[in-house]
Design an enzyme around this catalytic site. Structure first.
Site, mmCIF file in Angstrom:
data_model
loop_
_atom_site.group_PDB
_atom_site.id
_atom_site.type_symbol
_atom_site.label_atom_id
_atom_site.label_comp_id
_atom_site.label_asym_id
_atom_site.label_seq_id
_atom_site.Cartn_x
_atom_site.Cartn_y
_atom_site.Cartn_z
ATOM 1 N N CYS A 2 0.824 -1.196 0.000
ATOM 2 C CA CYS A 2 0.000 0.000 0.000
ATOM 3 C C CYS A 2 0.862 1.252 0.000
ATOM 4 O O CYS A 2 2.089 1.182 0.009
ATOM 5 C CB CYS A 2 -0.907 0.017 1.235
ATOM 6 S SG CYS A 2 -1.849 -1.513 1.480
ATOM 7 N N SER A 360 11.505 -12.579 -4.546
ATOM 8 C CA SER A 360 12.719 -12.111 -5.212
ATOM 9 C C SER A 360 13.950 -12.523 -4.406
ATOM 10 O O SER A 360 13.875 -12.701 -3.190
ATOM 11 C CB SER A 360 12.671 -10.584 -5.366
ATOM 12 O OG SER A 360 13.922 -10.070 -5.752
#
Length: 623
Positions: A2, A360
């Site tokens: 967010c 990642s």
């Protein structure tokens, strides 16, 4: 994931800034494309842009209030162990009305106070307002994976996930010359600092409390470097268990999830472990059609086949990279000149079409020693005939052509840089090896030398307590990881509404890694030894004999062709440069001559930094 922003006013003048809350929240639209909400009372305003990941229902929208409506929370991130914390809080009598981690974070603060962040395993930036005490609590995760910026004066405190949100409050814009100097050296502004005066980044692993117009910041976490464990065999099992736990934690999601897969050891470990826990894991790679030397998709496909993932390869041409330059540079609300942001942006954009969360491999190089400079560092320490020969050849290296684009010229470049750092004190050697442009060249470029330069550099390097490898890695985590790698990942993923999670930065794993002795990380030409050995029986054999190539974005060619007119407009425009009063026009002309010479060397790095800065200046300083 967010975007958050807010105003905490201390007086009538400060309350005027509440009128900008909607605009400041809208500025974070790309970070949270799903929901836009604001709330304010007479002294506080909170804005939230939501990217729904856990409990996607409206009851978990923010600002989020406790049952009594005394406390209001806005929050950017994920706390992976929220179910465990939820059970503890339920045992203390808390009743929950949602299934989100947001509610757990708020009640953890209510029950356990400011030190609640010690209990969180995840990444986050957050703000909690206490309407009764009229105090504001700000906090950021241990490694600074998620950003939180603020500015404070006698009238108000403003905070946000991005600078563009702070600028929406109509604050003053003045260049911080020390940040500009270090940006031109490093290609990024170090974490905690900002290109604009008056704006700071809340330090990683810290929280702040604002009460009665004063901000008090406390550090709640710092990685301890103990360098104790030396035995390879006993370490491998422990490391596998920690990695498996970290990956499992980061698979919680109520929306589609996948993983980036480069074909290197780091991302392959994550995919191997994640594929044990989820069927048909989606994986994504980028290949470079015009740069076969840098294309590593073959190795990624080997890993995808071994672990039966649903694999997608995005094959890019140089034209694809160039086509995205304007969008990327326009998104930077602070100059950031690591050109590898371009393929990261494109990978995030294309991946977002299929998933909302991606794992990642970021962080492994800084924690386990994965960079060429780490080998060079140890070679300098060891001394000997090799160093003497390289040092003696320094005049020759200065004369020879140097470029990252060809194997031989890249060798000359490395020899020149290596010879330059021989004999330097520990702090100076580290800084030289971290910088892309020497301070001497930056000093020629800037009209005014900042007075705070030495003190800020000393502050950034105060974690470099010895020349030992683990202290170098610890410093990399503070400088390179926070300022460059994590910033790139956050900016480029959030520009596309994609959440990126980093299993190598689980704090339990990092804390353990810094108990490991140097020989478990680096020996001679072998890097990340413990990682490679721990997973040798799991990963494809081909990964262990492959050459490692970074990817060079072809900015030098662009500057001579496609971006040439843009350079003339922004970087090499005499009237523009002189009117800014920042740069020496004579040095700009020398840089231009070098760029178009037969031996441009690494000048394209300096030009790219200037190009990104000037595009940013045009967008944010002349608005």
């Amino acid at each position: 994931m967010c975007g958050i922003t807010g105003v905490f006013s201390f007086n009538t003048v400060g309350r005027i800034h509440l009128i900008h809350l909607e605009a400041a929240t809208t500025a974070l639209e790309k970070r949270g494309p799903d929901v836009h909400q604001t709330w304010f009372d007479e002294t506080i305003g909170l804005g939230h842009r939501r990217l729904s990941i856990l409990d996607t229902s409206a009851q978990s929208n923010q600002p989020f209030f406790d049952a009594t409506e005394r406390y209001a929370l806005i929050y950017n991130g994920e706390v992976y162990n929220f179910q465990e914390l939820k059970q503890r809080l339920q045992n203390q009598g808390v009743n929950f009305r949602t299934t989100s981690d947001t509610e757990v974070v708020l009640y953890a603060y209510i029950k356990w106070g400011p030190e609640c962040v010690q209990e969180f395993n995840g990444f986050f930036s957050l703000a909690i307002y206490d309407r009764q005490e009229r105090s504001l609590y700000l906090a950021r995760d241990r490694f600074g994976i998620k950003p939180l910026l603020y500015t404070i004066d006698d009238d108000k405190l403003l905070f946000a996930s991005e600078i563009k949100s702070l600028l929406a409050y109509n604050i003053e814009r003045r260049i911080d010359l020390t940040s500009l100097y270090q940006y031109l050296e490093l290609t990024y502004v170090p974490d905690q600092y900002c290109m604009l005066q008056g704006i700071k980044k809340l330090p990683a692993g810290s929280y702040g409390i604002v009460s009665e117009g004063e901000l008090t910041v406390r550090q709640y976490y710092e990685t301890a470097v103990t360098d104790q464990v030396q035995d390879l065999d006993s370490t491998k099992g422990k490391l596998i268990d920690l990695m498996r736990t970290s990956v499992r934690r980061r698979l919680i999601s109520d929306v589609p999830l996948g993983a980036f897969l480069s074909g290197g050891i780091d991302s392959s470990i994550i995919v191997a472990l994640a594929s044990e826990m989820t069927s048909q894991l989606k994986t994504f790679s980028v290949g470079f059609e015009d740069n076969a030397y840098f294309d590593e998709t073959h190795y990624a496909e080997l890993v995808a086949k071994k672990f039966n993932t649903d694999h997608t390869v995005f094959r890019l041409k140089n034209a694809d990279l160039l086509d995205h330059v304007e969008d990327i540079v326009s998104y930077f609300d602070e100059p950031f000149a690591d050109s590898s942001a371009i393929p990261f942006y494109i990978l995030s954009k294309l991946t977002r079409n299929q998933i909302t969360v991606a794992l990642s491999g970021d962080g492994a190089d800084e924690v386990f020693s994965g960079y060429n400079k780490h080998q060079a560092w140890e070679m300098v320490k060891q001394g000997g005939l090799k160093n003497q020969l390289v040092g003696a050849g320094k005049p020759l290296w200065k004369l020879l052509p140097k470029s990252r684009y060809f194997k031989l010229t890249d060798l000359f470049r490395q020899l020149d840089k290596y010879a330059t750092v021989l004999g330097l004190p520990t702090e100076d050697r580290y800084w030289q090896m971290a910088a892309f442009v020497p301070a001497s060249r930056v000093a020629l470029l800037l009209k005014n030398q900042p007075e705070a330069l030495d003190s800020r550099r000393a502050a950034l390097l105060n974690v470099l307590r010895s020349p030992e490898l683990n202290d170098v890695l610890h410093t990399d985590m503070h400088l390179v990881l926070r300022g460059d790698m994590l910033r790139k990942a956050d900016l480029m993923s959030m520009a596309n509404g994609l959440e990126v999670r980093v299993p190598f930065l689980d704090h339990d794993l990092v804390d353990y890694a810094f108990t490991l002795g140097q020989d478990l990380k680096l020996q001679g030409n072998q890097r990340k030894i413990i990682l490679r050995e721990a997973f040798r029986d799991i990963l494809p054999r081909e990964l262990y004999s492959r050459p490692k190539h970074g990817f060079e974005v072809p900015v030098l060619n662009w500057f001579k062709k496609e971006l040439k007119s843009d350079l003339e407009k922004y970087v090499f425009h005499e009237e523009r440069v002189r009117s800014q009063g920042l740069f020496e026009w004579g040095e700009i002309k020398r840089i231009k001559r070098r760029l178009h010479s037969l031996d441009p060397g690494d000048v394209h790095i300096q030009v790219w930094s200037l190009y990104v800065f000037q595009k940013w200046y045009s967008r944010y300083m002349q608005a």
